[in-house]
Design an enzyme around this catalytic site. Structure first.
Site, PDB file in Angstrom:
ATOM      1  CB  CYS A 185      73.198 -92.905 -40.526  1.00 15.17           C
ATOM      2  SG  CYS A 185      73.392 -92.217 -42.180  1.00 15.17           S
ATOM      3  CB  CYS A 233      72.286 -88.060 -40.888  1.00 10.38           C
ATOM      4  SG  CYS A 233      71.295 -89.554 -40.638  1.00 10.38           S
ATOM      5  NE  ARG A 281      80.022-111.138 -33.600  1.00 10.10           N
ATOM      6  CZ  ARG A 281      80.790-110.163 -33.123  1.00 10.10           C
ATOM      7  NH1 ARG A 281      81.540-109.446 -33.955  1.00 10.10           N
ATOM      8  NH2 ARG A 281      80.796-109.890 -31.837  1.00 10.10           N
ATOM      9  CG  ASP A 296      76.195-111.119 -25.960  1.00 16.20           C
ATOM     10  OD1 ASP A 296      77.117-111.904 -25.698  1.00 16.20           O
ATOM     11  OD2 ASP A 296      75.637-110.426 -25.086  1.00 16.20           O
ATOM     12  N   GLY A 325      85.076-113.939 -17.676  1.00 17.62           N
ATOM     13  CA  GLY A 325      85.014-114.414 -19.056  1.00 17.62           C
ATOM     14  C   GLY A 325      85.668-113.496 -20.066  1.00 17.62           C
ATOM     15  CB  THR A 326      87.368-110.578 -20.383  1.00 16.02           C
ATOM     16  OG1 THR A 326      88.083-109.834 -21.381  1.00 16.02           O
ATOM     17  CG2 THR A 326      87.846-110.180 -19.008  1.00 16.02           C
ATOM     18  CB  SER A 327      91.349-113.065 -23.471  1.00 16.78           C
ATOM     19  OG  SER A 327      90.951-111.966 -24.285  1.00 16.78           O
ATOM     20  CG  HIS A 352      83.973-103.164 -26.887  1.00 19.08           C
ATOM     21  ND1 HIS A 352      84.581-104.345 -26.548  1.00 19.08           N
ATOM     22  CD2 HIS A 352      84.786-102.184 -26.445  1.00 19.08           C
ATOM     23  CE1 HIS A 352      85.745-104.080 -25.947  1.00 19.08           C
ATOM     24  NE2 HIS A 352      85.877-102.782 -25.858  1.00 19.08           N
ATOM     25  CG  ASN A 406      88.913-116.898 -17.978  1.00 16.92           C
ATOM     26  OD1 ASN A 406      88.958-117.927 -18.640  1.00 16.92           O
ATOM     27  ND2 ASN A 406      88.984-115.697 -18.523  1.00 16.92           N
TER      28      ASN A 406
HETATM   29  C1  BV8 Z   1      91.455 -97.786 -29.073  1.00 14.79           C
HETATM   30  C2  BV8 Z   1      83.850-104.925 -31.092  1.00 14.79           C
HETATM   31  C3  BV8 Z   1      92.411 -95.695 -29.517  1.00 14.79           C
HETATM   32  C4  BV8 Z   1      84.059-105.718 -32.298  1.00 14.79           C
HETATM   33  C5  BV8 Z   1      85.909-105.029 -29.910  1.00 14.79           C
HETATM   34  C6  BV8 Z   1      97.728-101.522 -32.179  1.00 14.79           C
HETATM   35  C7  BV8 Z   1      97.041-100.790 -33.117  1.00 14.79           C
HETATM   36  C8  BV8 Z   1      95.818-100.185 -32.844  1.00 14.79           C
HETATM   37  C9  BV8 Z   1      95.239-100.330 -31.606  1.00 14.79           C
HETATM   38  C10 BV8 Z   1      95.926-101.070 -30.676  1.00 14.79           C
HETATM   39  C11 BV8 Z   1      97.162-101.657 -30.933  1.00 14.79           C
HETATM   40  N1  BV8 Z   1      97.578-102.302 -29.806  1.00 14.79           N
HETATM   41  C12 BV8 Z   1      96.668-102.145 -28.845  1.00 14.79           C
HETATM   42  C13 BV8 Z   1      95.675-101.394 -29.365  1.00 14.79           C
HETATM   43  C14 BV8 Z   1      94.501-101.010 -28.728  1.00 14.79           C
HETATM   44  C15 BV8 Z   1      93.412-101.998 -29.157  1.00 14.79           C
HETATM   45  C16 BV8 Z   1      93.692-103.301 -28.424  1.00 14.79           C
HETATM   46  O1  BV8 Z   1      93.534-103.346 -27.229  1.00 14.79           O
HETATM   47  N2  BV8 Z   1      94.140-104.329 -29.162  1.00 14.79           N
HETATM   48  C17 BV8 Z   1      94.437-105.590 -28.510  1.00 14.79           C
HETATM   49  C18 BV8 Z   1      93.995-106.755 -29.386  1.00 14.79           C
HETATM   50  C19 BV8 Z   1      95.949-105.632 -28.225  1.00 14.79           C
HETATM   51  N3  BV8 Z   1      92.184-101.405 -28.703  1.00 14.79           N
HETATM   52  C20 BV8 Z   1      91.496-100.638 -29.543  1.00 14.79           C
HETATM   53  O2  BV8 Z   1      91.732-100.473 -30.724  1.00 14.79           O
HETATM   54  C21 BV8 Z   1      90.357 -99.908 -28.870  1.00 14.79           C
HETATM   55  N4  BV8 Z   1      90.385 -98.537 -29.272  1.00 14.79           N
HETATM   56  O3  BV8 Z   1      92.463 -98.145 -28.510  1.00 14.79           O
HETATM   57  O4  BV8 Z   1      91.289 -96.551 -29.605  1.00 14.79           O
HETATM   58  C22 BV8 Z   1      91.888 -94.348 -29.863  1.00 14.79           C
HETATM   59  C23 BV8 Z   1      91.795 -93.387 -28.862  1.00 14.79           C
HETATM   60  C24 BV8 Z   1      91.348 -92.129 -29.190  1.00 14.79           C
HETATM   61  C25 BV8 Z   1      90.970 -91.830 -30.515  1.00 14.79           C
HETATM   62  C26 BV8 Z   1      91.041 -92.829 -31.509  1.00 14.79           C
HETATM   63  C27 BV8 Z   1      91.506 -94.100 -31.193  1.00 14.79           C
HETATM   64  C28 BV8 Z   1      89.029-100.490 -29.317  1.00 14.79           C
HETATM   65  C29 BV8 Z   1      88.856-101.851 -28.680  1.00 14.79           C
HETATM   66  C30 BV8 Z   1      87.458-102.375 -28.998  1.00 14.79           C
HETATM   67  C31 BV8 Z   1      87.529-103.273 -30.188  1.00 14.79           C
HETATM   68  N5  BV8 Z   1      86.246-103.881 -30.391  1.00 14.79           N
HETATM   69  N6  BV8 Z   1      84.701-105.501 -30.091  1.00 14.79           N
HETATM   70  C32 BV8 Z   1      83.156-106.901 -32.241  1.00 14.79           C
HETATM   71  O5  BV8 Z   1      82.770-107.367 -31.149  1.00 14.79           O
HETATM   72  O6  BV8 Z   1      82.851-107.352 -33.348  1.00 14.79           O
HETATM   73  S1  BV8 Z   1      86.977-105.919 -28.973  1.00 14.79           S
HETATM   74  C33 BV8 Z   1      86.515-107.543 -28.888  1.00 14.79           C
HETATM   75  O7  BV8 Z   1      87.438-108.151 -27.968  1.00 14.79           O
HETATM   76  C34 BV8 Z   1      85.155-107.819 -28.274  1.00 14.79           C
HETATM   77  O8  BV8 Z   1      84.439-106.685 -27.854  1.00 14.79           O
HETATM   78  C35 BV8 Z   1      85.487-108.648 -27.044  1.00 14.79           C
HETATM   79  O9  BV8 Z   1      84.592-108.514 -26.021  1.00 14.79           O
HETATM   80  C36 BV8 Z   1      86.795-108.085 -26.728  1.00 14.79           C
HETATM   81  C37 BV8 Z   1      87.623-108.782 -25.746  1.00 14.79           C
HETATM   82  O10 BV8 Z   1      87.582-110.150 -26.002  1.00 14.79           O
HETATM   83  P1  BV8 Z   1      86.963-111.060 -24.835  1.00 14.79           P
HETATM   84  O11 BV8 Z   1      85.592-110.576 -24.548  1.00 14.79           O
HETATM   85  O12 BV8 Z   1      87.926-111.100 -23.704  1.00 14.79           O
HETATM   86  O13 BV8 Z   1      86.828-112.452 -25.554  1.00 14.79           O
HETATM   87  P2  BV8 Z   1      87.993-113.508 -25.823  1.00 14.79           P
HETATM   88  O14 BV8 Z   1      87.478-114.496 -26.811  1.00 14.79           O
HETATM   89  O15 BV8 Z   1      89.271-112.784 -26.104  1.00 14.79           O
HETATM   90  O16 BV8 Z   1      88.184-114.242 -24.409  1.00 14.79           O
HETATM   91  C38 BV8 Z   1      87.140-115.041 -23.888  1.00 14.79           C
HETATM   92  C39 BV8 Z   1      87.559-115.435 -22.481  1.00 14.79           C
HETATM   93  O17 BV8 Z   1      86.473-116.145 -21.873  1.00 14.79           O
HETATM   94  C40 BV8 Z   1      88.757-116.351 -22.435  1.00 14.79           C
HETATM   95  O18 BV8 Z   1      89.636-115.914 -21.399  1.00 14.79           O
HETATM   96  C41 BV8 Z   1      88.163-117.719 -22.067  1.00 14.79           C
HETATM   97  O19 BV8 Z   1      89.044-118.495 -21.273  1.00 14.79           O
HETATM   98  C42 BV8 Z   1      86.975-117.316 -21.259  1.00 14.79           C
HETATM   99  N7  BV8 Z   1      85.852-118.274 -21.264  1.00 14.79           N
HETATM  100  C43 BV8 Z   1      85.404-119.041 -22.290  1.00 14.79           C
HETATM  101  N8  BV8 Z   1      84.321-119.758 -21.889  1.00 14.79           N
HETATM  102  C44 BV8 Z   1      84.084-119.406 -20.591  1.00 14.79           C
HETATM  103  C45 BV8 Z   1      85.053-118.464 -20.194  1.00 14.79           C
HETATM  104  N9  BV8 Z   1      85.102-117.937 -18.953  1.00 14.79           N
HETATM  105  C46 BV8 Z   1      84.151-118.349 -18.076  1.00 14.79           C
HETATM  106  N10 BV8 Z   1      83.188-119.241 -18.382  1.00 14.79           N
HETATM  107  C47 BV8 Z   1      83.123-119.795 -19.629  1.00 14.79           C
HETATM  108  N11 BV8 Z   1      82.163-120.691 -19.895  1.00 14.79           N
HETATM  109 ZN    ZN Z   2      71.453 -90.934 -42.404  1.00 15.67          ZN
END
Ligand code: BV8
Ligand code: ZN
Length: 255
Positions: free
Chosen positions: A142, A145, A83, A119, A200-202, A134, A226
């Site tokens: 690291c 550290c 990526r 990005d 642009g988010t699901s 995110h 969207n």
């Molecule tokens: C947390 C970094 C708690 C990675 C990302 C069960 C078990 C464990 C956790 C959970 C669980 N159930 C729920 C959770 C919480 C979980 C969560 O929400 N899961 C979801 C899937 C149900 N969340 C977490 O785990 C979060 N942390 O809860 O911690 C905690 C609290 C205290 C102490 C300890 C722990 C952490 C969430 C962050 C995860 N990391 N990203 C990486 O990027 O590699 S999330 C990842 O999804 C990306 O960041 C991304 O941005 C994000 C959301 O996706 P979207 O951006 O919406 O992208 P997507 O493809 O889904 O949609 C695109 C949209 O664009 C579509 O709607 C499409 O129609 C539209 N589109 C397309 N083209 C266009 C457009 N719109 C307009 N114009 C266009 N041209």
């Molecule tokens: Zn280090």
């Protein structure tokens, strides 16, 4: 309506919803924006959950959780290095640039841009008030550290090590099951606005997706941009269905 043939712009219903959205932006003292992978789609970056999405080729559990990194750091780094390499070929698109204009129009005190994207394209386009919920593909942290470094678009080895302590580096990205830094502040931005743009988010990843509910809870007007309906659509006063690279410049033109 096809997302890319430009037919979006001459749809009579669109003009009406666009006018409503412009009015909501005009009336707002403070505006907050939440973006997701969709705003970068027209720059050529894959989204997560659409066709050809990132999660199509990989399971979240294998590449975007702390357990995955502990189990197979090379696989995780191959996913993130690919990526990072992809970023070298892309530029911000008209949607990113329109948000820079909106920030310039409103001024920093009246505008907050919260992005789920890692990005860096909002900053590359010139946005200043950007909260990267995110983390960022450019930064590494690291595991020993905790030193954080911005490594830009430099090519990293499959198992990069810390220059200070020699421990393994990880992407400075919030994985699933990890808490978001500074989340309280972002909630404040959503609570303090009168107009909330969700682009642009699901709308299924929390706590980011919860910001729309927070904004709704303080009676902010919600505008969604969207290609299709999402869970956020039920909370939106206006849904502008079309590609953000077309919709956002039109919104700014009429503001
Ligand atoms: C947390 C970094 C708690 C990675 C990302 C069960 C078990 C464990 C956790 C959970 C669980 N159930 C729920 C959770 C919480 C979980 C969560 O929400 N899961 C979801 C899937 C149900 N969340 C977490 O785990 C979060 N942390 O809860 O911690 C905690 C609290 C205290 C102490 C300890 C722990 C952490 C969430 C962050 C995860 N990391 N990203 C990486 O990027 O590699 S999330 C990842 O999804 C990306 O960041 C991304 O941005 C994000 C959301 O996706 P979207 O951006 O919406 O992208 P997507 O493809 O889904 O949609 C695109 C949209 O664009 C579509 O709607 C499409 O129609 C539209 N589109 C397309 N083209 C266009 C457009 N719109 C307009 N114009 C266009 N041209
Ligand atoms: Zn280090």
């Amino acid at each position: 309506m096809n997302a890319n043939d430009g037919s979006w712009s001459n749809h009579p219903k669109t003009d009406d919803t666009l006018r409503q959205a412009v009015e909501m932006l005009r009336q707002a003292e403070r505006v907050a924006v939440l973006t997701g992978a969709g705003i970068s789609a027209e720059s050529g970056l894959p989204t997560f959950r659409g066709a050809g999405g990132l999660w199509e080729g990989h399971r979240v559990e294998d590449v975007a959780t702390p357990m995955a990194f502990h189990r197979d750091p090379s696989l995780v780094w191959r996913f993130y290095n690919a990526r990072r390499a992809g970023l070298r070929k892309v530029q911000p698109n008209a949607g990113h640039h329109a948000l820079v204009k909106l920030e310039e129009r409103l001024g920093g005190l009246r505008f907050t841009l919260i992005t789920q994207n890692v990005d860096g394209l909002h900053r590359a386009a010139g946005s200043k008030q950007v909260v990267e919920l995110h983390g960022s593909l450019a930064r590494v942290r690291c595991t020993g550290c905790w030193a954080i470094a911005d490594r830009g678009q430099e090519e990293l080895p499959e198992l990069p090590r810390c220059g200070q302590c020699g421990e393994l580096l990880r992407p400075d990205i919030v994985w699933f099951h990890e808490a978001l830094p500074g989340d309280v502040w972002n909630q404040a931005a959503a609570r303090a606005c009168q107009c909330f743009l969700v682009i642009g988010t699901s709308g299924i990843v929390y706590p980011a997706a919860g910001l729309v509910e927070l904004a709704r809870g303080v009676e902010a007007r919600v505008i969604e941009v969207n290609l299709e309906r999402t869970p956020a659509s039920d909370l939106a006063d206006v849904s502008l269905l079309g590609p953000s690279g077309h919709v956002l410049p039109r919104l700014l033109e009429q503001l």
